[in-house]
Design an enzyme around this catalytic site. Sequence first.
Site, PDB file in Angstrom:
ATOM      1  N   ASP A 102       9.441  77.460  99.977  1.00 44.52           N
ATOM      2  CA  ASP A 102       8.086  77.221  99.446  1.00 44.52           C
ATOM      3  C   ASP A 102       7.369  78.546  99.223  1.00 44.52           C
ATOM      4  O   ASP A 102       7.697  79.534  99.882  1.00 44.52           O
ATOM      5  CB  ASP A 102       7.204  76.476 100.461  1.00 44.52           C
ATOM      6  CG  ASP A 102       7.830  75.212 100.960  1.00 44.52           C
ATOM      7  OD1 ASP A 102       8.664  74.649 100.260  1.00 44.52           O
ATOM      8  OD2 ASP A 102       7.460  74.811 102.085  1.00 44.52           O
TER       9      ASP A 102
HETATM   10  N1  URA Z   1      11.170  73.650 104.946  1.00 43.30           N
HETATM   11  C1  URA Z   1       9.943  73.764 104.417  1.00 43.30           C
HETATM   12  O1  URA Z   1       9.058  72.972 104.715  1.00 43.30           O
HETATM   13  N2  URA Z   1       9.719  74.765 103.553  1.00 43.30           N
HETATM   14  C2  URA Z   1      10.645  75.686 103.205  1.00 43.30           C
HETATM   15  O2  URA Z   1      10.353  76.589 102.423  1.00 43.30           O
HETATM   16  C3  URA Z   1      11.917  75.557 103.777  1.00 43.30           C
HETATM   17  C4  URA Z   1      12.158  74.532 104.647  1.00 43.30           C
END
Ligand code: URA
Length: 232
Positions: A102
């Site tokens: 993310d």
């Molecule tokens: N889980 C999440 O919530 N975000 C990420 O970027 C990776 C794993």
Amino acid sequence: MKLVKYLSRLGYGSRREIEAMMADERVCDRAGQPFAERDTPAHDDIHIDGEALDPAPGLVLMLHKPVGYVCSTKDAGRLVYDLLPRRFRLRDPLVSPVGRLDRDTSGLLLFTDDGQLLHRITSPKRHLPKVYEVELASDLRGDEADTFASGTLMLESETRALAPAELEVLTPRRARIVLIEGRYHQVRRMFAAVGNHVLSLHRCRIGMLELAELSAGSWRYLDDQEIASLSQ
Ligand code: URA
């Protein structure tokens, strides 16, 4: 394959631009002799402006993704590709992120132009562990490790339970979690499912690979042994 096409597929320019580079004798062998043959010589023999080429197809690299960068080629805002040489976005096949982090997640992100390797790394059947460090808004209750390990936790709007995940509690609001799958916003949604909220998330390991001394925003190629470790 013709040399012009080969270099174009490595992102060095359009075919016309590469023809022009060759006419200007900028594409040479390691002794500085321009190529007369139009067929592609051995990759390592080719130099442009005296520089060896980027790695041949099959490259794998790791980036220490900082918070604030998006795993996309064309979203608005800062992109993970902005942290890599421009040519990598122009290669065919494309150098793609292996899975996603993310925008607000930092840490280890792999890239490759090898579709089969990408599939092998991301497949949940491989059970390649991905390790995340999590900082939480509220104290852990104490039952989260059992819930995550149960293999029965169902995330909102999903129909299949999560595979068991391992939780190591470091402090009341810090933990390490090991996943073998990579569902959308998985870690954030897992903690939401147990009534908590993730304040910061950092991926510190994939399989045997760790960021070690790589600073945020920096990247490096993997060596052959590291690439092989991803397929074992
Ligand atoms: N889980 C999440 O919530 N975000 C990420 O970027 C990776 C794993």
